[in-house]
Each structure stands twice: as C-alpha cells, then as structure tokens.
Design a protein around this motif. Structure first.
Motif, PDB file in Angstrom:
ATOM      1  N   LEU A   9       0.807  -1.186   0.055  1.00  0.00           N
ATOM      2  CA  LEU A   9       0.069   0.080  -0.079  1.00  0.00           C
ATOM      3  C   LEU A   9       0.793   1.088   0.008  1.00  0.00           C
ATOM      4  CD1 LEU A   9      -2.869  -0.944   2.595  1.00  0.00           C
ATOM      5  CD2 LEU A   9      -2.977  -1.178   0.135  1.00  0.00           C
ATOM      6  N   THR A  10       0.318   2.322  -0.577  1.00  0.00           N
ATOM      7  CA  THR A  10       1.121   3.584  -0.677  1.00  0.00           C
ATOM      8  C   THR A  10       1.076   4.126   0.746  1.00  0.00           C
ATOM      9  OG1 THR A  10      -0.673   4.828  -1.125  1.00  0.00           O
ATOM     10  CG2 THR A  10       0.618   3.887  -3.285  1.00  0.00           C
ATOM     11  N   ILE A  11       1.797   5.120   1.036  1.00  0.00           N
ATOM     12  CA  ILE A  11       1.885   5.781   2.388  1.00  0.00           C
ATOM     13  C   ILE A  11       0.556   6.559   2.600  1.00  0.00           C
ATOM     14  CG2 ILE A  11       2.939   7.679   3.634  1.00  0.00           C
ATOM     15  CD1 ILE A  11       4.984   5.124   3.112  1.00  0.00           C
ATOM     16  N   GLY A  12      -0.036   7.236   1.273  1.00  0.00           N
ATOM     17  CA  GLY A  12      -1.294   7.684   1.590  1.00  0.00           C
ATOM     18  C   GLY A  12      -2.446   6.789   2.056  1.00  0.00           C
ATOM     19  N   GLN A  13      -2.273   5.813   1.120  1.00  0.00           N
ATOM     20  CA  GLN A  13      -3.374   4.824   1.545  1.00  0.00           C
ATOM     21  C   GLN A  13      -3.478   4.354   3.146  1.00  0.00           C
ATOM     22  OE1 GLN A  13      -2.128   2.448  -1.659  1.00  0.00           O
ATOM     23  NE2 GLN A  13      -4.191   1.777  -2.621  1.00  0.00           N
ATOM     24  N   GLN A  14      -2.365   4.222   3.524  1.00  0.00           N
ATOM     25  CA  GLN A  14      -2.132   3.626   5.151  1.00  0.00           C
ATOM     26  C   GLN A  14      -2.688   4.893   5.735  1.00  0.00           C
ATOM     27  OE1 GLN A  14       1.207   1.226   5.799  1.00  0.00           O
ATOM     28  NE2 GLN A  14       1.851   1.524   3.758  1.00  0.00           N
ATOM     29  N   MET A  15      -2.265   5.796   5.424  1.00  0.00           N
ATOM     30  CA  MET A  15      -2.632   7.287   6.396  1.00  0.00           C
ATOM     31  C   MET A  15      -4.271   7.483   6.233  1.00  0.00           C
ATOM     32  SD  MET A  15       0.740   9.798   5.878  1.00  0.00           S
ATOM     33  CE  MET A  15       0.680  10.522   7.441  1.00  0.00           C
ATOM     34  N   VAL A  16      -4.613   7.298   5.220  1.00  0.00           N
ATOM     35  CA  VAL A  16      -6.119   7.759   4.876  1.00  0.00           C
ATOM     36  C   VAL A  16      -6.844   6.376   5.610  1.00  0.00           C
ATOM     37  CG1 VAL A  16      -8.029   7.588   3.425  1.00  0.00           C
ATOM     38  CG2 VAL A  16      -5.992   9.064   2.878  1.00  0.00           C
ATOM     39  N   VAL A  37       6.508  16.528  10.446  1.00  0.00           N
ATOM     40  CA  VAL A  37       7.726  15.726  10.550  1.00  0.00           C
ATOM     41  C   VAL A  37       8.892  16.078   9.672  1.00  0.00           C
ATOM     42  CG1 VAL A  37       6.350  13.704  11.712  1.00  0.00           C
ATOM     43  CG2 VAL A  37       6.900  13.661   9.260  1.00  0.00           C
ATOM     44  N   TYR A  38       8.708  17.033   8.740  1.00  0.00           N
ATOM     45  CA  TYR A  38       9.804  17.522   7.717  1.00  0.00           C
ATOM     46  C   TYR A  38      10.145  16.671   6.685  1.00  0.00           C
ATOM     47  CZ  TYR A  38      10.279  20.802  11.885  1.00  0.00           C
ATOM     48  OH  TYR A  38       9.937  21.803  12.905  1.00  0.00           O
ATOM     49  N   ILE A  39       9.077  15.877   6.269  1.00  0.00           N
ATOM     50  CA  ILE A  39       8.896  15.072   4.958  1.00  0.00           C
ATOM     51  C   ILE A  39       9.129  16.097   3.787  1.00  0.00           C
ATOM     52  CG2 ILE A  39       7.814  13.286   3.458  1.00  0.00           C
ATOM     53  CD1 ILE A  39       9.053  12.187   5.954  1.00  0.00           C
ATOM     54  N   PRO A  40      10.364  15.968   2.879  1.00  0.00           N
ATOM     55  CA  PRO A  40      10.313  16.764   1.794  1.00  0.00           C
ATOM     56  C   PRO A  40       9.165  16.349   0.774  1.00  0.00           C
ATOM     57  CG  PRO A  40      12.281  15.545   1.976  1.00  0.00           C
ATOM     58  CD  PRO A  40      11.563  15.060   3.064  1.00  0.00           C
ATOM     59  N   SER A  41       8.752  17.383  -0.037  1.00  0.00           N
ATOM     60  CA  SER A  41       7.828  16.914  -0.995  1.00  0.00           C
ATOM     61  C   SER A  41       6.741  16.013  -0.503  1.00  0.00           C
ATOM     62  CB  SER A  41       8.500  16.590  -2.371  1.00  0.00           C
ATOM     63  OG  SER A  41       9.415  17.140  -2.703  1.00  0.00           O
ATOM     64  N   PRO A  42       5.842  16.415   0.715  1.00  0.00           N
ATOM     65  CA  PRO A  42       4.941  15.537   1.082  1.00  0.00           C
ATOM     66  C   PRO A  42       3.971  14.824   0.244  1.00  0.00           C
ATOM     67  CG  PRO A  42       4.664  17.680   2.090  1.00  0.00           C
ATOM     68  CD  PRO A  42       5.657  17.498   1.058  1.00  0.00           C
ATOM     69  N   GLU A  43       3.551  15.733  -0.600  1.00  0.00           N
ATOM     70  CA  GLU A  43       2.343  15.388  -1.713  1.00  0.00           C
ATOM     71  C   GLU A  43       2.890  14.142  -2.546  1.00  0.00           C
ATOM     72  OE1 GLU A  43       3.360  18.460  -1.404  1.00  0.00           O
ATOM     73  OE2 GLU A  43       1.549  19.526  -0.433  1.00  0.00           O
ATOM     74  N   PHE A  85       3.346  10.821  -0.340  1.00  0.00           N
ATOM     75  CA  PHE A  85       1.898  10.516  -0.267  1.00  0.00           C
ATOM     76  C   PHE A  85       1.732   9.296  -1.175  1.00  0.00           C
ATOM     77  CE2 PHE A  85      -2.568  10.439  -0.672  1.00  0.00           C
ATOM     78  CZ  PHE A  85      -3.077  10.497   0.599  1.00  0.00           C
ATOM     79  N   ASP A  86       1.937   9.551  -2.201  1.00  0.00           N
ATOM     80  CA  ASP A  86       1.812   8.425  -3.505  1.00  0.00           C
ATOM     81  C   ASP A  86       2.693   7.370  -3.591  1.00  0.00           C
ATOM     82  OD1 ASP A  86      -0.790   9.488  -4.079  1.00  0.00           O
ATOM     83  OD2 ASP A  86       0.171  11.104  -5.182  1.00  0.00           O
ATOM     84  N   GLN A  87       3.812   7.486  -2.921  1.00  0.00           N
ATOM     85  CA  GLN A  87       4.966   6.358  -2.615  1.00  0.00           C
ATOM     86  C   GLN A  87       4.889   5.299  -2.015  1.00  0.00           C
ATOM     87  OE1 GLN A  87       8.624   9.020  -2.067  1.00  0.00           O
ATOM     88  NE2 GLN A  87       8.996   8.617  -4.360  1.00  0.00           N
ATOM     89  N   TYR A  88       5.492   4.149  -2.211  1.00  0.00           N
ATOM     90  CA  TYR A  88       5.321   2.946  -1.381  1.00  0.00           C
ATOM     91  C   TYR A  88       6.693   3.016  -0.424  1.00  0.00           C
ATOM     92  CZ  TYR A  88       2.143   1.005  -4.829  1.00  0.00           C
ATOM     93  OH  TYR A  88       0.835   0.816  -5.518  1.00  0.00           O
TER      94      TYR A  88
END
Length: 330
Positions: free
Chosen positions: A106-113, A138-144, A147-150
């Motif tokens: 699952l992508t990071i975004g899927q897990q958070m949602v 938490v200072y993640i660069p390019s959070p958008e 969000f869609d990465q694994y």
C-alpha cells in the motif's frame, strides 16, 4: 489527576512447564505532556509493559492482575471494541522496525487515509489534507509526492518519520515508542529523537520511550523507570537517576556507556546475564550479578526506599538511608 495510572500490573505467560510472570507489581503515573523513559536490558519487560498498556499481549500471555487507568477507564478490563477506539486513536505506538509496521503493498497515503477513516467519518480528500499536513510536521520533503509512494521507495530515516506522522494522525494523548531508532544510524537517531521531543512539546503529547540507551533517555525524557527481570527497581526524575544512580544495576548501566570507559581499554560491563523468567532468583533478582549483595538480598524481595526524589528497590540503599536517619537523630 494523572493522564495514565498503572497500578500493581502483572502480566503472565502460560507455558507447558507452568505459568511465568513477565511483569510483577508495576506501578507508575504519567501526566499529560510528560516524557517517560523505560530502561533496561533485553528481557527486562519493557516492551511487554508497552504492549500491555494497549492490551496487545498475545496468547498465551495475559494481564493477570492490576489496573491501567486512562481517562477514567481501566484498559486492562476494556472490551475488544472499547480498546480499539483508544488504540491508534488516543494512544499510539511506534514500533522498532518501520518496514514491519508499514504495509509494503500500500502507498503511504493509502495507509494514512485508512488509519484516519477507521476512527473518523471523513472523506478521502479531507483525510489526504490531514495526512499531508502531518507529513509536513515531521519535515518530510515534497509530502504530496511521498503520499503516493510505497515504503520501499523511501530511506530508513524517512520511513521512521512517516511512522511518527501516522502516530500523530489522530492527535493522540500518549505515544508509546518502542526502540524507535534501533534500525537507524547514529546521526539519523539523533534527528529522530529531536523530532519526537519537539512534536511532543508542541502538541502537549505524553511520551513513553522504551530503550536500552541511557544516553537517549538523558536527552529526551523527564522521568525514568529502570526495569530488571520484570520489576521496577528504580524510578524518578531522569536528571537525578543519570547524575546519581542509586541501584547497583542502574550504576552498572551507566558505567557500561562507551564514554565511561578509558580510551584504549575494554568497555565496562555488568557480569552475567538477565535470568530467564522460569528461574528468577529468590530475593532481589539482581543479587547473582551484584557486587554488593549480602544474605538479605538472597532471601528477601526489597521494597521501595525513597532517595531524594527517586524510589529505589535495594536492601543496601535502604540500610544506608536508615543509617543516615539514625545519625541525623543523634
């Protein structure tokens, strides 16, 4: 009133050879926004204590006695539905290895949602907005983009930041962090701990930090609990314990730090090893490894003695305090 109050907690595991106790008579309080360190060697019972607070003890383990009070509810007796409403919502947990925590398919975004929608009636777009905001915190660069990465597309330090962001998603009252920097290199460890302290202070979130590293505890916590063989042996303000450890075991942990050794010589170590749960010695469990043990240590379980603002379970400390009080009365 304390945010979390643990009273006389015991956790047992049923084995073929009989029942053994992994935790014995554990009691402590945690206030809102307070940072507490749980310290001890592997096998001391630190992780079991963290899991028991969230009722994550798997069979054949069980909470066999005691109470865990959180916001007027005893978590030890709460139904499965009741504990699910608190777990991940009001009390979050960060585990040792982020790759074991994050779902690789699952992508990071899927897990958070998914986490947000499990506890709130919220649309995907609203959940994504909150998730991206937490990634920024938490200072993640390019959070958008993240969000869609694994998970496998991110570094270890980045994955741990995402796990922290997930722990913060629902604005919890308490975060339990079980060795959160174990799999990271030293420089990333320092960054992650600074980040966790900053986030806890900013959001007034209480932290229970489980670690074997007294150096990390000294920088990140306000109170410390030292555990040995399933019992608390010393607890109090972190500064007092670090600067003037009273229990021989705590002193041994301090002396084992690399900076305490003379350059070019072997590191200091505590002789022997933690006893298995099936063969915990009579009296003080630390007595076979203690350089100061006397007959009383082998016969009787020590009770807590106050030393400054600390509580210490040691016959030697109790005898020393009694002698001091006698001298003061003369």
């Amino acid at each position: 009133m304390a945010l979390l109050e643990v009273k006389n907690l015991e956790v047992s595991f049923g084995l073929r050879s009989g029942e053994v106790k992994a935790l014995r008579n554990i009691s402590f309080n945690l206030d809102r926004g307070e940072r507490l360190g749980l310290v001890g060697e592997s096998g001391a019972g630190k992780s079991v204590l963290g899991f028991s607070i969230l009722n994550l003890i798997s069979r054949p383990g069980r909470i066999s006695a005691g109470e865990i009070w959180f916001d007027g509810q005893n978590l030890a007796n709460l139904s499965a539905e009741g504990i699910r409403a608190i777990r991940g919502n009001r009390i979050s947990m960060i585990f040792q290895d982020p790759m074991m925590t994050l779902n690789p398919v699952l992508t990071i975004g899927q897990q958070m949602v998914e986490c947000l929608q499990a506890h709130r009636k919220i649309s995907f777009d609203a959940a994504k907005t909150i998730a991206v905001q937490k990634l920024k915190q938490v200072y993640i660069p390019s959070p958008e983009t993240r969000f869609d990465q694994y998970p496998h597309e991110l570094s270890g330090g980045m994955r741990q930041r995402i796990v922290i962001a997930i722990a913060l998603l629902l604005d919890p009252d308490i975060i339990i962090a079980d060795e959160p920097t174990t799999a990271l290199d030293v420089t990333i460890q320092a960054e992650i701990m600074e980040l966790m302290v900053e986030l806890c202070e900013r959001n007034n979130v209480a932290l229970i930090l489980i670690t074997h590293d007294l150096g990390v505890v000294s920088q990140a916590t306000q109170k410390t609990i030292v555990m040995y063989a399933g019992r608390i042996i010393e607890q109090g303000p972190t500064k007092e314990i670090i600067n003037d450890a009273q229990h021989p075991y705590t002193q041994g942990l301090m002396n084992a730090l690399p900076q305490m050794a003379i350059p070019g010589q072997r590191l200091n170590q505590i002789r022997g090893a933690m006893p298995p749960l099936q063969r915990i010695p009579t009296g003080c469990a630390f007595n076979p490894r203690c350089d100061y043990a006397e007959e009383a240590c082998k016969r009787e379980l020590p009770t807590f003695t106050r030393s400054g603002n600390c509580q210490v379970a040691c016959h030697m400390v109790a005898a020393m305090r009694k002698a001091e009080q006698t001298q003061e009365g003369v």
